[in-house]
Write a protein that holds these residues in place. Structure first.
Motif, PDB file in Angstrom:
ATOM      1  N   VAL A   2      36.134  45.612  42.876  1.00 56.35           N
ATOM      2  CA  VAL A   2      37.254  44.938  43.517  1.00 56.35           C
ATOM      3  C   VAL A   2      37.472  43.602  42.816  1.00 56.35           C
ATOM      4  O   VAL A   2      36.554  42.774  42.736  1.00 56.35           O
ATOM      5  CB  VAL A   2      37.009  44.723  45.019  1.00 56.35           C
ATOM      6  CG1 VAL A   2      38.162  43.942  45.629  1.00 56.35           C
ATOM      7  CG2 VAL A   2      36.832  46.051  45.729  1.00 56.35           C
ATOM      8  N   ALA A   3      38.672  43.364  42.305  1.00 55.53           N
ATOM      9  CA  ALA A   3      39.039  42.088  41.691  1.00 55.53           C
ATOM     10  C   ALA A   3      39.903  41.317  42.682  1.00 55.53           C
ATOM     11  O   ALA A   3      40.757  41.895  43.362  1.00 55.53           O
ATOM     12  CB  ALA A   3      39.790  42.321  40.387  1.00 55.53           C
ATOM     13  N   SER A   4      39.677  40.014  42.763  1.00 51.69           N
ATOM     14  CA  SER A   4      40.364  39.196  43.764  1.00 51.69           C
ATOM     15  C   SER A   4      40.960  37.955  43.119  1.00 51.69           C
ATOM     16  O   SER A   4      40.357  37.345  42.229  1.00 51.69           O
ATOM     17  CB  SER A   4      39.382  38.786  44.878  1.00 51.69           C
ATOM     18  OG  SER A   4      40.023  37.988  45.842  1.00 51.69           O
ATOM     19  N   ASP A  19      44.091  36.118  50.023  1.00 52.02           N
ATOM     20  CA  ASP A  19      43.295  36.726  48.960  1.00 52.02           C
ATOM     21  C   ASP A  19      43.915  38.066  48.572  1.00 52.02           C
ATOM     22  O   ASP A  19      44.053  38.957  49.418  1.00 52.02           O
ATOM     23  CB  ASP A  19      41.852  36.937  49.416  1.00 52.02           C
ATOM     24  CG  ASP A  19      41.114  35.621  49.605  1.00 52.02           C
ATOM     25  OD1 ASP A  19      41.079  34.821  48.656  1.00 52.02           O
ATOM     26  OD2 ASP A  19      40.583  35.379  50.717  1.00 52.02           O
ATOM     27  N   GLN A  21      43.349  41.354  46.810  1.00 50.19           N
ATOM     28  CA  GLN A  21      42.234  42.200  46.374  1.00 50.19           C
ATOM     29  C   GLN A  21      42.794  43.514  45.827  1.00 50.19           C
ATOM     30  O   GLN A  21      43.577  44.182  46.491  1.00 50.19           O
ATOM     31  CB  GLN A  21      41.291  42.491  47.545  1.00 50.19           C
ATOM     32  CG  GLN A  21      40.746  41.231  48.211  1.00 50.19           C
ATOM     33  CD  GLN A  21      40.105  41.520  49.559  1.00 50.19           C
ATOM     34  OE1 GLN A  21      40.380  42.551  50.177  1.00 50.19           O
ATOM     35  NE2 GLN A  21      39.255  40.605  50.004  1.00 50.19           N
ATOM     36  N   VAL A  22      42.371  43.864  44.621  1.00 53.59           N
ATOM     37  CA  VAL A  22      42.843  45.088  43.975  1.00 53.59           C
ATOM     38  C   VAL A  22      41.644  45.977  43.667  1.00 53.59           C
ATOM     39  O   VAL A  22      40.637  45.514  43.114  1.00 53.59           O
ATOM     40  CB  VAL A  22      43.626  44.780  42.681  1.00 53.59           C
ATOM     41  CG1 VAL A  22      43.912  46.059  41.905  1.00 53.59           C
ATOM     42  CG2 VAL A  22      44.934  44.079  43.012  1.00 53.59           C
ATOM     43  N   GLN A  23      41.775  47.249  44.014  1.00 53.19           N
ATOM     44  CA  GLN A  23      40.719  48.233  43.765  1.00 53.19           C
ATOM     45  C   GLN A  23      41.341  49.485  43.163  1.00 53.19           C
ATOM     46  O   GLN A  23      42.438  49.904  43.565  1.00 53.19           O
ATOM     47  CB  GLN A  23      39.986  48.577  45.063  1.00 53.19           C
ATOM     48  CG  GLN A  23      38.786  49.501  44.889  1.00 53.19           C
ATOM     49  CD  GLN A  23      38.078  49.762  46.211  1.00 53.19           C
ATOM     50  OE1 GLN A  23      38.742  49.953  47.238  1.00 53.19           O
ATOM     51  NE2 GLN A  23      36.758  49.753  46.196  1.00 53.19           N
ATOM     52  N   ALA A  67      46.316  47.425  46.501  1.00 54.02           N
ATOM     53  CA  ALA A  67      46.344  45.959  46.540  1.00 54.02           C
ATOM     54  C   ALA A  67      46.394  45.523  47.995  1.00 54.02           C
ATOM     55  O   ALA A  67      47.346  45.831  48.708  1.00 54.02           O
ATOM     56  CB  ALA A  67      47.550  45.423  45.771  1.00 54.02           C
ATOM     57  N   ASN A  68      45.358  44.811  48.425  1.00 57.32           N
ATOM     58  CA  ASN A  68      45.262  44.355  49.806  1.00 57.32           C
ATOM     59  C   ASN A  68      45.502  42.846  49.859  1.00 57.32           C
ATOM     60  O   ASN A  68      44.889  42.082  49.101  1.00 57.32           O
ATOM     61  CB  ASN A  68      43.880  44.685  50.383  1.00 57.32           C
ATOM     62  CG  ASN A  68      43.732  44.162  51.801  1.00 57.32           C
ATOM     63  OD1 ASN A  68      44.650  44.289  52.614  1.00 57.32           O
ATOM     64  ND2 ASN A  68      42.589  43.562  52.112  1.00 57.32           N
ATOM     65  N   ALA A  88      45.126  40.187  39.422  1.00 57.21           N
ATOM     66  CA  ALA A  88      44.000  40.926  40.006  1.00 57.21           C
ATOM     67  C   ALA A  88      43.885  42.312  39.384  1.00 57.21           C
ATOM     68  O   ALA A  88      42.775  42.799  39.124  1.00 57.21           O
ATOM     69  CB  ALA A  88      44.180  41.024  41.519  1.00 57.21           C
ATOM     70  N   SER A  92      40.779  43.872  37.212  1.00 57.53           N
ATOM     71  CA  SER A  92      40.119  45.132  37.548  1.00 57.53           C
ATOM     72  C   SER A  92      40.139  46.108  36.371  1.00 57.53           C
ATOM     73  O   SER A  92      39.276  46.978  36.258  1.00 57.53           O
ATOM     74  CB  SER A  92      40.783  45.775  38.767  1.00 57.53           C
ATOM     75  OG  SER A  92      42.078  46.269  38.442  1.00 57.53           O
ATOM     76  N   VAL A  98      36.777  38.751  35.137  1.00 58.82           N
ATOM     77  CA  VAL A  98      36.932  38.509  36.573  1.00 58.82           C
ATOM     78  C   VAL A  98      36.586  37.077  36.930  1.00 58.82           C
ATOM     79  O   VAL A  98      37.267  36.427  37.734  1.00 58.82           O
ATOM     80  CB  VAL A  98      36.062  39.500  37.373  1.00 58.82           C
ATOM     81  CG1 VAL A  98      36.145  39.198  38.866  1.00 58.82           C
ATOM     82  CG2 VAL A  98      36.494  40.932  37.099  1.00 58.82           C
TER      83      VAL A  98
END
Length: 406
Positions: A2-4, A19, A21-23, A67-68, A88, A92, A98
């Motif tokens: 997870v990259a933030s 924030d 957050q991308v996964q 993407a959260n 982000a 990732s 990162v």
């Protein structure tokens, strides 16, 4: 992995931390989903990010990308989420380290060619980033504006590829210089006004004490002309007031190339303005004319012609100095400490009940016309001044010796 990346969501002139957050998840059906109570502009970010990647020669990974935007219960509005989502995703993918993004917040809108377009609210975002101990990444056009936030580190790339090269060490982006402190438009001088000595005196008293003022007189007696000369009597904005006012204008997207001014705002909306136009509101709860006049003057010409709802919506801001735009899921606060100056004719016919061309329906016409303004609104006006018609003898007088500077 997870990259933030940190960004902000705006609540009035306040910027709250978000924030991004991308996964990436393995999937037979590649997709790109944005979650976290995002509006239409944020949901469309995935297509702008996809186009920007293609513009710089990068392909989207063939995976399910999520993407959260956290916290998920905070409404997210605007196109400034494009850049943090893209950063982000780049982290990732391994394009950017990162840890290189750990000390930065980001705002910016992406074009399909990879260029970073300017956005509103950069100054509040820079102030918020500084309070969080972070630097700010923003569009090149907004860099001079963000630099006014103090010692906060600022990166202002022109394009996404330039930002990638900076983090990879290929090129170095310098901190932009603050924008120019420009002088505003020339304010008309009082030595250009012949006659109306009582109105001039009232104008000086209103400027000295910050009083709300109402001019009442027939057309052509100089009501609007006198009001336009009030800003020349007011002192320049203090550093604290300059920051407050500039943050409101930044959220409204009215600061060009980071140029600020110490002149006090003077806003003069048309009498057809709605309640939302005066106090703020709309789909994205933008600041209204009352907030744009913060620390300055709000001039309402033809006061009884405004709708009763619009006028009465100013009663609370005149007392509290702020406006609260209520929504089902949020309350947005904007500062609105302004000086109200208004002008009106004595009756709908214009000339009132005395002198040449007097209204034949006086005093009923005057009473009905003035009753369009509520008593509580009149109660908030400290000074009411009558401006009689200017005579030929007044026009024959030499120019006044005492001007605005004196």
């Amino acid at each position: 992995m997870v990259a933030s990346v940190v960004t902000v969501a705006f609540e009035g002139v306040d910027a709250r931390r978000v924030d991004v957050q991308v996964q990436q998840l393995s999937s037979d059906q590649p997709s790109f989903t944005i979650v976290g109570l995002a509006d239409k502009a944020v949901a469309e970010s995935r297509e702008r990010v996809r186009g920007a990647f293609a513009g710089i020669g990068l392909a989207m990974p063939p995976k399910r990308i999520i993407a959260n935007l956290a916290p998920a219960d905070l409404p997210k509005e605007g196109s400034h989420f494009d850049l943090p989502i893209a950063l982000a995703l780049l982290a990732s993918m391994g394009v950017i380290p990162v840890d290189a993004l750990a000390g930065w917040a980001a705002v910016g809108e992406l074009g399909l060619d990879g260029q970073i377009a300017p956005v509103g609210g950069t100054l509040p975002a820079a102030v918020a980033a500084d309070a969080m101990g972070l630097g700010l990444i923003c569009p090149e056009a907004n860099g001079p504006e963000a630099a006014w936030a103090g010692e906060v580190a600022v990166l202002a790339p022109r394009s996404l590829i330039g930002l990638v090269n900076h983090f990879k060490g290929v090129q170095v982006l310098r901190r932009p210089e603050p924008g120019a402190m420009r002088s505003g438009d020339r304010v008309p001088d009082l030595n250009e006004v012949k006659g109306q000595e009582s109105a001039k005196r009232a104008l000086e008293i209103a400027a000295a004490g910050g009083h709300n003022l109402l001019f009442v007189g027939p057309p052509g007696s100089g009501k609007s002309m006198m009001a336009a000369r009030l800003p020349g009597l007011l002192p320049p904005l203090t550093p604290k007031e300059l920051l407050e006012t500039s943050m409101v204008w930044s959220v409204a997207g009215l600061i060009e190339r980071g140029a600020l001014t110490r002149d006090r705002p003077f806003r003069s909306p048309h009498h057809s303005a709605s309640m939302a136009a005066l106090t703020g509101g709309g789909l994205r709860a933008k600041p209204g004319e009352a907030s744009l006049a913060h620390n300055g003057v709000l001039f309402l010409d033809e006061l009884p012609e405004y709708s009763a709802q619009a006028l009465d919506s100013l009663r609370q801001p005149l007392e509290t100095g702020e406006i609260v735009v209520a929504r089902a899921n949020a309350h947005v606060r904007y500062p609105a400490r302004f000086q109200l100056v208004a002008a009106m004719n004595p009756c709908r016919c214009g000339l009132g009940g005395g002198g040449k061309g007097a209204c034949g329906k006086a005093p009923r016409c005057q009473r009905d016309y003035q009753n369009r303004i509520s008593g509580p609104m009149f109660d908030r006006i400290d000074l009411t001044v009558e401006t009689p018609p200017v005579t030929a003898a007044d026009m024959a007088l030499p120019p006044p010796a005492e001007g605005t500077a004196e």
